[in-house]
Write a protein that holds these residues in place. Structure first.
Motif, PDB file in Angstrom:
ATOM      1  N   VAL A 100      -1.824  32.921  40.843  1.00 40.16           N
ATOM      2  CA  VAL A 100      -2.145  33.027  42.260  1.00 40.16           C
ATOM      3  C   VAL A 100      -3.642  33.260  42.398  1.00 40.16           C
ATOM      4  O   VAL A 100      -4.267  33.888  41.530  1.00 40.16           O
ATOM      5  N   PRO A 101      -4.257  32.761  43.460  1.00 37.78           N
ATOM      6  CA  PRO A 101      -5.688  33.010  43.661  1.00 37.78           C
ATOM      7  C   PRO A 101      -5.940  34.457  44.050  1.00 37.78           C
ATOM      8  O   PRO A 101      -5.070  35.128  44.611  1.00 37.78           O
ATOM      9  N   CYS A 102      -7.117  34.956  43.748  1.00 36.08           N
ATOM     10  CA  CYS A 102      -7.484  36.305  44.161  1.00 36.08           C
ATOM     11  C   CYS A 102      -8.952  36.336  44.556  1.00 36.08           C
ATOM     12  O   CYS A 102      -9.759  35.524  44.090  1.00 36.08           O
ATOM     13  N   ASP A 103      -9.281  37.277  45.395  1.00 30.47           N
ATOM     14  CA  ASP A 103     -10.649  37.468  45.864  1.00 30.47           C
ATOM     15  C   ASP A 103     -11.163  38.789  45.307  1.00 30.47           C
ATOM     16  O   ASP A 103     -10.667  39.862  45.667  1.00 30.47           O
ATOM     17  N   LEU A 104     -12.134  38.717  44.420  1.00 32.27           N
ATOM     18  CA  LEU A 104     -12.681  39.918  43.789  1.00 32.27           C
ATOM     19  C   LEU A 104     -14.028  40.307  44.375  1.00 32.27           C
ATOM     20  O   LEU A 104     -14.718  41.158  43.808  1.00 32.27           O
TER      21      LEU A 104
ATOM     22  N   SER B 207     -22.336  41.061  30.824  1.00 30.17           N
ATOM     23  CA  SER B 207     -21.326  42.051  31.225  1.00 30.17           C
ATOM     24  C   SER B 207     -20.773  41.778  32.624  1.00 30.17           C
ATOM     25  O   SER B 207     -20.103  42.633  33.201  1.00 30.17           O
ATOM     26  N   ARG B 208     -21.006  40.584  33.153  1.00 29.64           N
ATOM     27  CA  ARG B 208     -20.617  40.275  34.530  1.00 29.64           C
ATOM     28  C   ARG B 208     -19.139  40.532  34.794  1.00 29.64           C
ATOM     29  O   ARG B 208     -18.762  41.086  35.828  1.00 29.64           O
ATOM     30  N   PHE B 209     -18.288  40.148  33.858  1.00 25.89           N
ATOM     31  CA  PHE B 209     -16.847  40.258  34.077  1.00 25.89           C
ATOM     32  C   PHE B 209     -16.254  41.532  33.492  1.00 25.89           C
ATOM     33  O   PHE B 209     -15.127  41.907  33.828  1.00 25.89           O
ATOM     34  N   THR B 210     -16.959  42.201  32.606  1.00 26.20           N
ATOM     35  CA  THR B 210     -16.404  43.384  31.943  1.00 26.20           C
ATOM     36  C   THR B 210     -16.791  44.691  32.617  1.00 26.20           C
ATOM     37  O   THR B 210     -16.197  45.737  32.328  1.00 26.20           O
ATOM     38  N   ARG B 211     -17.765  44.676  33.512  1.00 26.37           N
ATOM     39  CA  ARG B 211     -18.220  45.929  34.132  1.00 26.37           C
ATOM     40  C   ARG B 211     -17.239  46.509  35.150  1.00 26.37           C
ATOM     41  O   ARG B 211     -16.962  47.716  35.113  1.00 26.37           O
ATOM     42  N   PRO B 212     -16.723  45.719  36.116  1.00 30.92           N
ATOM     43  CA  PRO B 212     -15.900  46.345  37.156  1.00 30.92           C
ATOM     44  C   PRO B 212     -14.659  47.050  36.618  1.00 30.92           C
ATOM     45  O   PRO B 212     -14.341  48.167  37.036  1.00 30.92           O
ATOM     46  N   ASP B 213     -13.920  46.408  35.684  1.00 26.56           N
ATOM     47  CA  ASP B 213     -12.717  47.074  35.171  1.00 26.56           C
ATOM     48  C   ASP B 213     -13.079  48.282  34.314  1.00 26.56           C
ATOM     49  O   ASP B 213     -12.340  49.269  34.270  1.00 26.56           O
ATOM     50  N   SER B 214     -14.237  48.247  33.660  1.00 28.62           N
ATOM     51  CA  SER B 214     -14.690  49.421  32.912  1.00 28.62           C
ATOM     52  C   SER B 214     -14.937  50.595  33.849  1.00 28.62           C
ATOM     53  O   SER B 214     -14.507  51.720  33.596  1.00 28.62           O
TER      54      SER B 214
ATOM     55  N   PRO C 137     -14.385  55.979  43.896  1.00 24.49           N
ATOM     56  CA  PRO C 137     -12.975  56.002  44.324  1.00 24.49           C
ATOM     57  C   PRO C 137     -12.586  54.755  45.112  1.00 24.49           C
ATOM     58  O   PRO C 137     -11.445  54.281  45.007  1.00 24.49           O
ATOM     59  N   ALA C 138     -13.513  54.196  45.880  1.00 25.65           N
ATOM     60  CA  ALA C 138     -13.205  52.974  46.630  1.00 25.65           C
ATOM     61  C   ALA C 138     -12.967  51.806  45.687  1.00 25.65           C
ATOM     62  O   ALA C 138     -12.081  50.963  45.922  1.00 25.65           O
ATOM     63  N   LEU C 139     -13.726  51.739  44.609  1.00 21.81           N
ATOM     64  CA  LEU C 139     -13.535  50.678  43.610  1.00 21.81           C
ATOM     65  C   LEU C 139     -12.160  50.795  42.964  1.00 21.81           C
ATOM     66  O   LEU C 139     -11.424  49.802  42.843  1.00 21.81           O
ATOM     67  N   ARG C 140     -11.796  51.992  42.555  1.00 25.73           N
ATOM     68  CA  ARG C 140     -10.494  52.188  41.932  1.00 25.73           C
ATOM     69  C   ARG C 140      -9.372  51.868  42.915  1.00 25.73           C
ATOM     70  O   ARG C 140      -8.347  51.287  42.555  1.00 25.73           O
ATOM     71  N   GLY C 141      -9.593  52.229  44.177  1.00 27.00           N
ATOM     72  CA  GLY C 141      -8.599  51.924  45.195  1.00 27.00           C
ATOM     73  C   GLY C 141      -8.445  50.436  45.431  1.00 27.00           C
ATOM     74  O   GLY C 141      -7.333  49.939  45.652  1.00 27.00           O
ATOM     75  N   ALA C 142      -9.558  49.692  45.369  1.00 27.54           N
ATOM     76  CA  ALA C 142      -9.499  48.249  45.573  1.00 27.54           C
ATOM     77  C   ALA C 142      -8.714  47.576  44.458  1.00 27.54           C
ATOM     78  O   ALA C 142      -7.918  46.649  44.700  1.00 27.54           O
ATOM     79  N   PHE C 143      -8.906  48.023  43.231  1.00 27.25           N
ATOM     80  CA  PHE C 143      -8.118  47.480  42.118  1.00 27.25           C
ATOM     81  C   PHE C 143      -6.642  47.852  42.272  1.00 27.25           C
ATOM     82  O   PHE C 143      -5.760  47.022  42.047  1.00 27.25           O
ATOM     83  N   ALA C 144      -6.367  49.104  42.638  1.00 28.31           N
ATOM     84  CA  ALA C 144      -4.979  49.540  42.802  1.00 28.31           C
ATOM     85  C   ALA C 144      -4.278  48.707  43.868  1.00 28.31           C
ATOM     86  O   ALA C 144      -3.098  48.332  43.720  1.00 28.31           O
ATOM     87  N   GLU C 145      -4.984  48.393  44.939  1.00 27.79           N
ATOM     88  CA  GLU C 145      -4.402  47.566  46.001  1.00 27.79           C
ATOM     89  C   GLU C 145      -4.092  46.163  45.491  1.00 27.79           C
ATOM     90  O   GLU C 145      -3.048  45.583  45.816  1.00 27.79           O
ATOM     91  N   LEU C 146      -4.975  45.610  44.671  1.00 30.65           N
ATOM     92  CA  LEU C 146      -4.741  44.279  44.101  1.00 30.65           C
ATOM     93  C   LEU C 146      -3.459  44.267  43.278  1.00 30.65           C
ATOM     94  O   LEU C 146      -2.596  43.395  43.458  1.00 30.65           O
ATOM     95  N   PHE C 147      -3.311  45.242  42.391  1.00 28.06           N
ATOM     96  CA  PHE C 147      -2.133  45.260  41.521  1.00 28.06           C
ATOM     97  C   PHE C 147      -0.862  45.667  42.267  1.00 28.06           C
ATOM     98  O   PHE C 147       0.244  45.360  41.820  1.00 28.06           O
ATOM     99  N   ALA C 148      -1.018  46.341  43.405  1.00 25.73           N
ATOM    100  CA  ALA C 148       0.156  46.744  44.189  1.00 25.73           C
ATOM    101  C   ALA C 148       0.832  45.554  44.872  1.00 25.73           C
ATOM    102  O   ALA C 148       1.966  45.674  45.330  1.00 25.73           O
ATOM    103  N   HIS C 149       0.146  44.423  44.913  1.00 25.89           N
ATOM    104  CA  HIS C 149       0.690  43.246  45.589  1.00 25.89           C
ATOM    105  C   HIS C 149       1.267  42.236  44.602  1.00 25.89           C
ATOM    106  O   HIS C 149       1.094  41.024  44.756  1.00 25.89           O
ATOM    107  N   GLY C 150       1.924  42.741  43.567  1.00 23.69           N
ATOM    108  CA  GLY C 150       2.663  41.873  42.655  1.00 23.69           C
ATOM    109  C   GLY C 150       1.858  41.204  41.576  1.00 23.69           C
ATOM    110  O   GLY C 150       2.362  40.307  40.886  1.00 23.69           O
TER     111      GLY C 150
END
Length: 414
Positions: free
Chosen positions: A223-227, A350-357, A301-314
């Motif tokens: 599925v597409p996602c907007d990061l 580190s473009r793709f590895t920084r946010p999840d870190s 905390p907003a960053l962590r919340g944004a990731f949590a919201e992404l994974f909360a949608h299946g």
């Protein structure tokens, strides 16, 4: 030394897994320098907690691996011990900061590497050297016995040529006796839009498209996602938090291990770029206290919340290239060229590895083949915080189709 069979499967009970350990992690009786003369002569008097658990499980630790000085970079540059060369092409970088582990594994040394990952240090060199690199959820592994940088994002990580040693070591270090539930049915993997990925070298872009096609053929739902919001939040808080905390971490570890204070020891840092960054951070000018307070108290905390919201949608995992290019030339220093444009190495690699870190999420880089010159390419899966074993199970399920394309150990050079 009893080495592990590179095929997938459990480690032999009769073997003594050979674990390479990055030189910013304590191994009793061995040097402990973080790749810098700042800590020259330091020797660990005890094992880091993770090393102790692996030792009790039968591992041996005969080899230390070098790193980008103080683990403060992504190229593997080290003005003290020498820059780390990529074994597939010595004129190119191995990546960092755990480049020594990536290069050694690609050469066929050891079964597993215990490294650190603050912003991609286990995954960037894994992708550039053609091995697997795993960053667990922050806090999953013991954090003692490290010469660390940023407590908010530091963690130990694992690297290997196959998933079996990583699965074994993760269970040992985390102390998990049971497998957590995997993803039911067909997993759902989020795919960022091509424009959201930014500039990719053609070979990496083609490998990404090919990976998506293979996953869909396996029955994976994509599925597409907007990061874009996640990326913006990370850019706002990641660097200020890392730089502010690094100065304080080193200000504590230098006197504890050497008896000298950091301010009077800056001249001992070999690399001018690393020395300038540490000096700037220590002065407080680069990141004032108010900027750090806003980053750590609001934006993080907003960053962590944004990731949590992404994974909360299946969403079960997010797929991205680990790095946007194959290993660049060592001669470029802290500048790399992507699609004809010269850009700074650190934010690019580190473009793709920084946010999840920064969000403390588990992520794994898997080799998916090479470009026409034989330089490895890696793809990264990122999972929800705390879902480490499920992510590793997903990686094992998906790694099979790429096994024949993945880079094997390269010939050792004389």
């Amino acid at each position: 030394m009893a080495a592990h069979d590179a095929r997938e499967g459990a480690l032999s009970q009769e073997s003594a897994p050979v674990v390479l350990v990055k030189d910013n992690i304590a191994v009793r009786g061995q040097s402990w320098t973080a790749g810098s003369p700042l800590f020259a002569g330091c020797r660990a008097d005890r094992d880091a907690g993770a090393v102790q658990r692996l030792r009790e499980a039968g591992a041996c630790f005969p080899v230390r691996t070098t790193l980008h000085e103080l683990a403060f970079g992504v190229t593997g540059a080290n003005a003290w011990s020498g820059d780390i060369a990529n074994p597939h092409d010595p004129g190119r970088i191995a990546g960092g900061s755990s480049g020594g582990a990536g290069a050694a594994l690609a050469l066929g040394l050891g079964d597993l590497a215990l490294v650190t990952d603050t912003g991609g240090s286990a995954r960037i060199p894994a992708a550039l050297c053609g091995v697997i690199g795993f960053r667990p959820s922050t806090g999953r592994y013991p954090g003692d016995g490290l010469i660390g940088l940023s407590p908010s994002r530091d963690t130990l990580g694992l690297m290997a040529r196959s998933l079996a040693p990583i699965l074994w070591a993760d269970a040992v270090i985390a102390g998990e006796a049971k497998e957590e539930p995997g993803f039911p049915g067909s997993p759902t993997i989020a795919i960022p839009a091509p424009e959201a990925l930014g500039s990719l070298e053609p070979a990496v872009g083609a490998a990404f498209a090919r990976t998506v096609t293979v996953l869909e053929a396996l029955g994976v739902r994509t599925v597409p996602c907007d990061l874009s919001r996640i990326t913006a939040l990370d850019e706002a808080c990641g660097f200020p938090i890392a730089l502010f905390e690094t100065a304080r971490s080193l200000a504590a570890s230098v006197p504890a291990l050497t008896g000298r204070d950091l301010a009077s020891s800056l001249g001992r840092i070999a690399g001018a770029d690393v020395r300038e960054l540490v000096s700037s951070a220590l002065s407080g000018e680069a990141v004032p206290q108010a900027v750090y307070d806003e980053a750590i108290g609001t934006t993080w905390p907003a960053l962590r919340g944004a990731f949590a919201e992404l994974f909360a949608h299946g969403i079960d995992a997010v797929l991205q290239p680990t790095v946007p290019m194959v290993a660049p030339a060592r001669a470029g220093g802290e500048t790399v060229t992507v699609c004809g444009e010269a850009v700074p190495a650190f934010p690019t690699l580190s473009r793709f590895t920084r946010p999840d870190s920064m969000a403390g999420l588990p992520a794994i880089s898997l080799p998916v083949g090479c470009d026409d010159a034989g330089l490895p390419i890696g793809m990264m899966l990122t999972g929800a915080r705390g879902r480490d074993r499920a992510l590793l199970q997903l990686a094992a399920r998906l790694a099979g189709p790429f096994r024949d394309k993945a880079t094997r150990a390269v010939p050792r050079r004389g």
